[in-house]
Design an enzyme around this catalytic site. Sequence first.
Site, PDB file in Angstrom:
ATOM      1  N   ILE A   3       0.842  -1.199   0.000  1.00 62.81           N
ATOM      2  CA  ILE A   3       0.000   0.000   0.000  1.00 62.81           C
ATOM      3  C   ILE A   3       0.876   1.248   0.000  1.00 62.81           C
ATOM      4  O   ILE A   3       0.659   2.173  -0.777  1.00 62.81           O
ATOM      5  CB  ILE A   3      -0.956   0.002   1.204  1.00 62.81           C
ATOM      6  CG1 ILE A   3      -1.977  -1.132   1.075  1.00 62.81           C
ATOM      7  CG2 ILE A   3      -1.673   1.345   1.322  1.00 62.81           C
ATOM      8  CD1 ILE A   3      -2.843  -1.328   2.302  1.00 62.81           C
ATOM      9  N   LYS A  46     -10.233  -4.528   9.493  1.00 61.66           N
ATOM     10  CA  LYS A  46     -10.248  -5.355  10.708  1.00 61.66           C
ATOM     11  C   LYS A  46     -10.409  -4.521  11.975  1.00 61.66           C
ATOM     12  O   LYS A  46     -10.659  -5.050  13.046  1.00 61.66           O
ATOM     13  CB  LYS A  46      -8.971  -6.194  10.780  1.00 61.66           C
ATOM     14  CG  LYS A  46      -8.959  -7.273   9.712  1.00 61.66           C
ATOM     15  CD  LYS A  46      -7.585  -7.867   9.567  1.00 61.66           C
ATOM     16  CE  LYS A  46      -7.537  -8.856   8.435  1.00 61.66           C
ATOM     17  NZ  LYS A  46      -8.089  -8.386   7.186  1.00 61.66           N
ATOM     18  N   ASN A  90      -9.178  -5.797   1.655  1.00 59.84           N
ATOM     19  CA  ASN A  90      -8.226  -6.626   0.938  1.00 59.84           C
ATOM     20  C   ASN A  90      -7.842  -5.888  -0.342  1.00 59.84           C
ATOM     21  O   ASN A  90      -8.638  -5.765  -1.256  1.00 59.84           O
ATOM     22  CB  ASN A  90      -8.882  -7.978   0.618  1.00 59.84           C
ATOM     23  CG  ASN A  90      -7.864  -9.011   0.248  1.00 59.84           C
ATOM     24  OD1 ASN A  90      -6.846  -8.693  -0.347  1.00 59.84           O
ATOM     25  ND2 ASN A  90      -8.139 -10.246   0.580  1.00 59.84           N
ATOM     26  N   VAL A 126      -5.261 -12.344  -0.486  1.00 59.65           N
ATOM     27  CA  VAL A 126      -5.528 -13.770  -0.701  1.00 59.65           C
ATOM     28  C   VAL A 126      -5.591 -14.077  -2.208  1.00 59.65           C
ATOM     29  O   VAL A 126      -5.301 -15.189  -2.615  1.00 59.65           O
ATOM     30  CB  VAL A 126      -6.824 -14.191   0.034  1.00 59.65           C
ATOM     31  CG1 VAL A 126      -8.061 -13.573  -0.615  1.00 59.65           C
ATOM     32  CG2 VAL A 126      -6.953 -15.701   0.075  1.00 59.65           C
TER      33      VAL A 126
END
Length: 168
Positions: free
Chosen positions: A43, A117, A154, A162
């Site tokens: 990022i 999260k 994500n 993932v």
Amino acid sequence: MGDIRTPTMADLLGRHEIDTDNASIAGYVTGKRVLVTGAGGSIGSELCRQVYRFAPSELIMLDRDESALHAAALKHLPLLEMHPCEALKTNVWGTQHVLDAAMATDVDRFVNISTDKAADPTSVLGYTKRIAERITAHAATRGAGTYLSVRFGNVLGSSGSVLVAFQS
């Protein structure tokens, strides 16, 4: 038959990529001094590439080896659960130190990159990033600049995604 197409990564995640209003961002960074912490991560490095395009007067990129930080990326979640003090040092105390420096030097805008999260934390990562969001919000009440947090989910194509594992 025309309704069938090859699924994209965004299809697999069940959401689409976010379009960014680049023109309004340019006004925030063009001709300004910009510091990006975590610049070596997926990022942070992308953020640096985007910021650079808007011609800041100075772009300061700060990091250590991302894999040595044990911070913020999904792939580090089990490691942070085993070593919660590392999550506290990086995500909470690290954020506090950068906030203190930003306030001491009259930073105009401070953006804390967080994670989805932190919304309903169930892990050390989520809790420590939630605390980082709260101390950033508190700094917003004390400083003259704009201090805010942005949550990322994500990130498509990031090293912690993932989808990278699925592609492999």
